[in-house]
Design an enzyme around this catalytic site. Structure first.
Site, PDB file in Angstrom:
ATOM      1  N   SER A  54       0.841  -1.200   0.000  1.00 20.20           N
ATOM      2  CA  SER A  54       0.000   0.000   0.000  1.00 20.20           C
ATOM      3  C   SER A  54       0.880   1.255   0.000  1.00 20.20           C
ATOM      4  O   SER A  54       0.381   2.358  -0.227  1.00 20.20           O
ATOM      5  CB  SER A  54      -0.948   0.008   1.208  1.00 20.20           C
ATOM      6  N   LYS A  76       4.923 -11.407   3.157  1.00 25.48           N
ATOM      7  CA  LYS A  76       3.498 -11.670   2.922  1.00 25.48           C
ATOM      8  C   LYS A  76       3.287 -11.707   1.403  1.00 25.48           C
ATOM      9  O   LYS A  76       3.870 -10.910   0.679  1.00 25.48           O
ATOM     10  CB  LYS A  76       2.634 -10.574   3.558  1.00 25.48           C
ATOM     11  N   GLU A  96      -8.944  -9.934   3.889  1.00 20.73           N
ATOM     12  CA  GLU A  96      -9.345  -8.558   3.581  1.00 20.73           C
ATOM     13  C   GLU A  96     -10.744  -8.519   2.973  1.00 20.73           C
ATOM     14  O   GLU A  96     -11.044  -9.230   1.996  1.00 20.73           O
ATOM     15  CB  GLU A  96      -8.315  -7.946   2.599  1.00 20.73           C
TER      16      GLU A  96
HETATM   17  O1  KIV Z   1      -0.452  -3.432   1.707  1.00 20.40           O
HETATM   18  C1  KIV Z   1      -1.181  -3.354   2.697  1.00 20.40           C
HETATM   19  O2  KIV Z   1      -1.270  -2.326   3.382  1.00 20.40           O
HETATM   20  C2  KIV Z   1      -1.964  -4.534   3.061  1.00 20.40           C
HETATM   21  C3  KIV Z   1      -2.986  -4.375   4.138  1.00 20.40           C
HETATM   22  C4  KIV Z   1      -4.174  -3.687   3.628  1.00 20.40           C
HETATM   23  C5  KIV Z   1      -3.310  -5.660   4.789  1.00 20.40           C
HETATM   24  O3  KIV Z   1      -1.804  -5.568   2.485  1.00 20.40           O
END
Ligand code: KIV
Length: 272
Positions: free
Chosen positions: A53, A121, A190
């Protein structure tokens, strides 16, 4: 004054699983820089996500797709320097793992070596199972991400709630069970219906961290700039705003500009 090592206990993938077993909810927020990470860590947040993000929040892109592996490493290494307690999870950006499992492993190793983060992740279920297994064989902890997966935005076309239909909900539950079986230490869910998210959390023993997934999961994550009210044009139902920093910061900058122009700043005491 620096804090002695004995005064804090580092959060580990093991302690997160213990928290789930003990019914202790897990807190998680995003950070992309040293200063913010330091404050979040001091506040006792369990996990800091260096999310892709950053592509939206820091760089102003419309999607998470443009951010590169090197840019993620830059953000993650800045975060690492500010953190003493939180577990730091780093997103594998779009294009750095979808090719094949070899690519997924080399991108993960690069992140771990060059940023000092603690885990990676990646978005997806059975379609990336080989990559997850390969990353895990290198001893790198993996967090999964199901439901709304922003890196696939052009496949879905919208950011609306996922898995409302029975078939999609069934696949999501199967994917969550698979991610646990493969060895993921936790999972982000999500924007899915709260009842489904709770069912997923009850069906697996690894922590499920929700964003727009209701209160029946094991922890919550928000994008820090959203919960601080800095991105005030973004208003999903799940977002709780703890501050209105967009307004507060605009006021502060306006006042500063006025003070400079009126020659009020700097005053006698603010100079040498
Ligand atoms: O990139 C991010 O901020 C995320 C969150 C919304 C879990 O993957």
């Amino acid at each position: 004054m620096s804090i002695a090592k004995s005064e804090y206990k580092r959060v580990t993938v093991k302690s997160l699983i213990d928290m789930k077993q003990q019914g202790i909810k897990i807190s998680m927020l995003t950070a992309y820089d040293y200063t913010m990470a330091k404050i979040i860590d001091k506040a006792g947040i369990d996990i800091i996500l260096v999310g892709d993000s950053a592509s939206n929040v820091m760089a102003g892109h419309e999607t998470t797709l443009p951010i590169t592996l090197d840019q993620m490493i830059y953000h993650a290494s800045s975060v690492v320097r500010g953190v003493m307690r939180s577990l730091i999870v780093v997103d594998l950006p779009f294009g750095s793992y979808q090719g094949d499992s070899k690519m997924a492993l080399s991108s993960s190793i690069k992140i771990m070596k060059e940023s000092g983060g603690h885990a990676v992740k990646l978005e997806g279920g059975s379609e990336i199972s080989e990559s997850i297994s390969r990353i895990l064989t290198a001893g790198i902890p993996v967090m999964g991400h199901l439901g709304l997966t922003p890196q696939s935005i052009y496949k879905f076309g919208t950011y609306t709630v996922r898995a409302k239909e029975e078939e999609e909900a069934k696949i999501l539950l199967e994917d969550a069970i698979l991610l646990e079986k493969l060895g993921c230490f936790a999972l982000v869910l999500e924007k899915v219906p709260a009842a489904l998210a709770q069912k997923v959390a009850e069906s697996i023993s690894i922590p499920v961290i929700g964003i727009g997934a209701g209160g029946g999961v094991d922890g919550q994550v928000l994008v820090t700039h959203d919960m601080l009210g800095m991105t005030h044009e973004f208003n999903p139902r799940f977002l709780r705003r703890y501050r209105d920093f967009f307004t507060d910061m605009t006021d502060a900058f306006t006042q500063y500009s006025k003070d400079v122009k009126s020659k009020d700043f700097p005053n006698e005491k603010e100079q040498y």
